[in-house]
Design a protein around this motif. Structure first.
Motif, PDB file in Angstrom:
ATOM      1  N   ALA A 117       0.832  -1.209   0.000  1.00 42.96           N
ATOM      2  CA  ALA A 117       0.000   0.000   0.000  1.00 42.96           C
ATOM      3  C   ALA A 117       0.864   1.255   0.000  1.00 42.96           C
ATOM      4  O   ALA A 117       0.555   2.234  -0.689  1.00 42.96           O
ATOM      5  CB  ALA A 117      -0.933  -0.001   1.207  1.00 42.96           C
ATOM      6  N   ILE A 118       1.936   1.221   0.763  1.00 45.42           N
ATOM      7  CA  ILE A 118       2.852   2.365   0.789  1.00 45.42           C
ATOM      8  C   ILE A 118       3.501   2.542  -0.578  1.00 45.42           C
ATOM      9  O   ILE A 118       3.591   3.655  -1.088  1.00 45.42           O
ATOM     10  CB  ILE A 118       3.912   2.192   1.903  1.00 45.42           C
ATOM     11  N   GLU A 119       3.934   1.448  -1.161  1.00 44.97           N
ATOM     12  CA  GLU A 119       4.584   1.518  -2.478  1.00 44.97           C
ATOM     13  C   GLU A 119       3.638   2.053  -3.546  1.00 44.97           C
ATOM     14  O   GLU A 119       4.041   2.810  -4.426  1.00 44.97           O
ATOM     15  CB  GLU A 119       5.101   0.131  -2.882  1.00 44.97           C
ATOM     16  N   LYS A 120       2.360   1.676  -3.459  1.00 48.91           N
ATOM     17  CA  LYS A 120       1.372   2.098  -4.464  1.00 48.91           C
ATOM     18  C   LYS A 120       0.613   3.356  -4.048  1.00 48.91           C
ATOM     19  O   LYS A 120      -0.208   3.852  -4.814  1.00 48.91           O
ATOM     20  CB  LYS A 120       0.369   0.967  -4.711  1.00 48.91           C
ATOM     21  N   GLN A 121       0.847   3.812  -2.799  1.00 48.56           N
ATOM     22  CA  GLN A 121       0.111   4.957  -2.247  1.00 48.56           C
ATOM     23  C   GLN A 121      -1.395   4.732  -2.371  1.00 48.56           C
ATOM     24  O   GLN A 121      -2.141   5.564  -2.847  1.00 48.56           O
ATOM     25  CB  GLN A 121       0.546   6.267  -2.913  1.00 48.56           C
ATOM     26  N   ASP A 122      -1.829   3.554  -1.889  1.00 40.53           N
ATOM     27  CA  ASP A 122      -3.226   3.138  -1.987  1.00 40.53           C
ATOM     28  C   ASP A 122      -3.810   2.978  -0.580  1.00 40.53           C
ATOM     29  O   ASP A 122      -3.569   1.980   0.101  1.00 40.53           O
ATOM     30  CB  ASP A 122      -3.307   1.817  -2.755  1.00 40.53           C
ATOM     31  N   SER A 123      -4.585   3.961  -0.148  1.00 38.19           N
ATOM     32  CA  SER A 123      -5.131   3.937   1.212  1.00 38.19           C
ATOM     33  C   SER A 123      -6.163   2.828   1.413  1.00 38.19           C
ATOM     34  O   SER A 123      -6.349   2.345   2.532  1.00 38.19           O
ATOM     35  CB  SER A 123      -5.733   5.287   1.567  1.00 38.19           C
ATOM     36  N   SER A 124      -6.834   2.406   0.349  1.00 39.29           N
ATOM     37  CA  SER A 124      -7.810   1.322   0.519  1.00 39.29           C
ATOM     38  C   SER A 124      -7.110   0.011   0.899  1.00 39.29           C
ATOM     39  O   SER A 124      -7.692  -0.824   1.598  1.00 39.29           O
ATOM     40  CB  SER A 124      -8.649   1.134  -0.744  1.00 39.29           C
ATOM     41  N   MET A 125      -5.881  -0.150   0.466  1.00 41.45           N
ATOM     42  CA  MET A 125      -5.122  -1.349   0.838  1.00 41.45           C
ATOM     43  C   MET A 125      -4.780  -1.335   2.329  1.00 41.45           C
ATOM     44  O   MET A 125      -4.684  -2.396   2.953  1.00 41.45           O
ATOM     45  CB  MET A 125      -3.851  -1.465  -0.001  1.00 41.45           C
ATOM     46  N   ILE A 126      -4.610  -0.150   2.886  1.00 43.06           N
ATOM     47  CA  ILE A 126      -4.340  -0.042   4.323  1.00 43.06           C
ATOM     48  C   ILE A 126      -5.556  -0.544   5.100  1.00 43.06           C
ATOM     49  O   ILE A 126      -5.410  -1.261   6.098  1.00 43.06           O
ATOM     50  CB  ILE A 126      -3.996   1.410   4.725  1.00 43.06           C
ATOM     51  N   GLU A 127      -6.739  -0.196   4.635  1.00 44.37           N
ATOM     52  CA  GLU A 127      -7.961  -0.674   5.283  1.00 44.37           C
ATOM     53  C   GLU A 127      -8.031  -2.200   5.234  1.00 44.37           C
ATOM     54  O   GLU A 127      -8.386  -2.849   6.216  1.00 44.37           O
ATOM     55  CB  GLU A 127      -9.192  -0.052   4.634  1.00 44.37           C
TER      56      GLU A 127
END
Length: 161
Positions: A117-127
């Motif tokens: 998620a950090i690599e892709k800057q995808d906040s939905s993946m953090i959820e």
């Protein structure tokens, strides 16, 4: 949330006392006093490293990514290897151990998803990762409860450190 996992790990770091017993009792004693020693240390190290960069200790994405890549994920992977290599004789204890292994694998998946998620800057993946962390935590809590119950059934007293 991760502090709960650490509390569960501390619960798992047990000193066991027992009298004369049967094969299941002996298996529980061996499991807790020998088979889990390294695993408990690895879990504590990994969770501590994660807590050092998450929640209130979060500084920035690069710091978290670095901790995940260089400490959390490799240490947790080593933990899974330790758990998979545990020598367990009794079926009852094997079933309970599988719950721990499953929960630990969910935790590892969560850490890997946070890294991605950090690599892709995808906040939905953090959820999604947080949900995996929660599922893993619940499984590890279930493992601890069932291990405690099995120990009591077999006259093994578990002292919490």
């Amino acid at each position: 949330m991760v502090k709960r996992v650490l509390a569960v790990v501390v619960f798992s770091c047990l000193l066991v006392l027992a009298g004369c017993g049967g094969p299941v009792q002996d298996d529980i004693l061996n499991y807790i006093n020998k088979e889990l020693n390294t695993a408990q240390e690895l879990e504590a190290k990994s969770v501590s490293a994660y807590e050092g960069v998450a929640g209130a200790n979060y500084v920035d994405d690069p710091t978290m990514h670095d901790a995940l890549v260089n400490e959390v994920i490799p240490t947790y992977t080593e933990l899974i290897d330790e758990l998979e290599g545990a020598s367990i004789e009794s079926e009852e204890l094997k079933e309970i151990h599988e719950i721990y292994l499953s929960g630990a694998k969910l935790q590892l998946s969560a850490f890997e998803k946070i890294k991605e998620a950090i690599e892709k800057q995808d906040s939905s993946m953090i959820e999604e990762a947080n949900q995996l962390l929660e599922e893993g935590r619940l499984q590890i809590e279930d493992y601890n409860k069932k291990l405690d119950e099995l120990a009591k059934e077999n006259n093994v007293e578990i002292e919490k450190e």
